[in-house]
Motif scaffolding. Structure first.
Motif, PDB file in Angstrom:
ATOM      1  N   THR A 200      92.853-132.727  74.544  1.00  0.00           N
ATOM      2  CA  THR A 200      93.633-131.889  73.626  1.00  0.00           C
ATOM      3  C   THR A 200      95.117-132.191  73.734  1.00  0.00           C
ATOM      4  O   THR A 200      95.808-132.391  72.720  1.00  0.00           O
ATOM      5  N   TYR A 201      95.634-132.257  74.953  1.00  0.00           N
ATOM      6  CA  TYR A 201      97.075-132.466  75.132  1.00  0.00           C
ATOM      7  C   TYR A 201      97.474-133.902  74.813  1.00  0.00           C
ATOM      8  O   TYR A 201      98.571-134.144  74.285  1.00  0.00           O
TER       9      TYR A 201
ATOM     10  N   GLY B 257      94.326-125.434  72.858  1.00  0.00           N
ATOM     11  CA  GLY B 257      95.248-125.921  73.874  1.00  0.00           C
ATOM     12  C   GLY B 257      96.331-124.946  74.251  1.00  0.00           C
ATOM     13  O   GLY B 257      96.854-124.992  75.362  1.00  0.00           O
TER      14      GLY B 257
END
Length: 303
Positions: A127-128, A250
């Protein structure tokens, strides 16, 4: 040969499946986002950011751009050499390659068979990394579009055309000064990292400042170019992370209205500990499946 080909096809199928599931995860958060339609506070609205951009860039053009180039020429050459040593860290290629390869590698994993902490680690990293990749890539494309459209002369043409020469749609590399692409990339990356690692926010901001300022010191851009690129990178990344937080992808919006990462320091330490234990062979990577006990173990006898 046939087995290796089948293995490649399995990996490609896993990539497609994981990518499809990731897309469904992002698209299925619309209803949740509707519950977080709180209005932006003053200072964070698009019109407010545009006003700040026009004000700061205009002041920089009038006050800083004209004396900057003669001032740089009066400095010893060692100053420019020192900043030239690390200014290329603001290039987007190494950021896009590292985050893009990371996302592809994680998509190729069969993460469903991993233990809970490992699955959490894979999901957070993907996600990041995708967030950083998207922010840097999108802002980079915007900066390129503005550069080639506005056509501002670079500082090396200061003696010939001055600091405020614009040649719209010139399609000339010497007329691509505004905004600074390096500064846009650095600002997008720094903003993303500041939201992911809020405890290191000020360290990230200071490092980003010197990377962006290095573009002025090496004579590649005027101060107004750097300011415009910085505001572009910050603004776009902020609205991206806010859209993600509204959908709890996130990030999330706390009760006080702040955007915070879903994985806090305690969870991150637990995930890193689990990964380290797997690498050292202290625990298995696969998830534990609970099988029904045999009749002898339960003490019951089926009739």
């Amino acid at each position: 040969m046939k087995s290796s080909s089948n293995h490649v096809w399995r990996i490609l199928a896993r990539l497609r499946g994981n990518a499809r599931r990731a897309a469904m995860l992002f698209s299925g958060r619309r209803e949740r986002a509707c519950h977080n339609l709180n209005r932006l506070p003053p200072g964070q609205r698009p019109q407010d950011i545009l006003a700040v951009l026009l004000l700061t860039v205009g002041v920089a053009v009038v006050v800083f751009d004209v004396p900057t180039y003669p001032w740089l020429r009066s400095l010893p050459g060692v100053y420019r050499s020192a900043f030239r040593a690390f200014t290329d860290f603001g290039k987007a290629d190494w950021i896009l390659i590292s985050t893009g390869v990371t996302c592809l590698a994680l998509l190729a994993l069969d993460a469903g068979r991993y233990a809970f902490r490992l699955r959490m680690t894979v999901g957070a990293i993907f996600t990041y990394a995708a967030f950083i990749f998207y922010s840097v890539a999108a802002t980079g494309l915007l900066a390129i579009a503005f550069k080639w459209t506005l056509g501002r002369a670079r500082p090396k043409l200061y003696s010939e055309v001055g600091p405020v020469r614009f040649d719209f749609l010139a399609f000339d590399g010497t007329y691509t000064s505004f905004p600074s692409g390096h500064s846009t990339t650095v600002a997008a990356l720094a903003t993303a990292l500041a939201f992911i690692f809020p405890a290191y926010r000020w360290l990230i901001v200071v490092a980003a400042f010197w990377l962006a300022f290095s573009r002025v010191m090496v004579g590649a851009h005027y101060p107004s170019d750097v300011i415009a690129g910085t505001l572009l990178g910050i603004s776009f990344t902020f609205f991206t992370v806010r859209a993600m937080a509204r959908r709890r992808i996130g990030f999330h919006i706390s009760s006080s209205g702040k955007i915070e990462p879903n994985m806090n320091a305690r969870s991150a330490k637990a995930c890193l500990r689990a990964v380290w234990q797997v690498l050292r062979g202290q625990r298995g990577a696969r998830r534990v499946s609970v099988e029904p006990a045999a009749p002898e173990e339960t003490g019951r006898i089926d009739t």
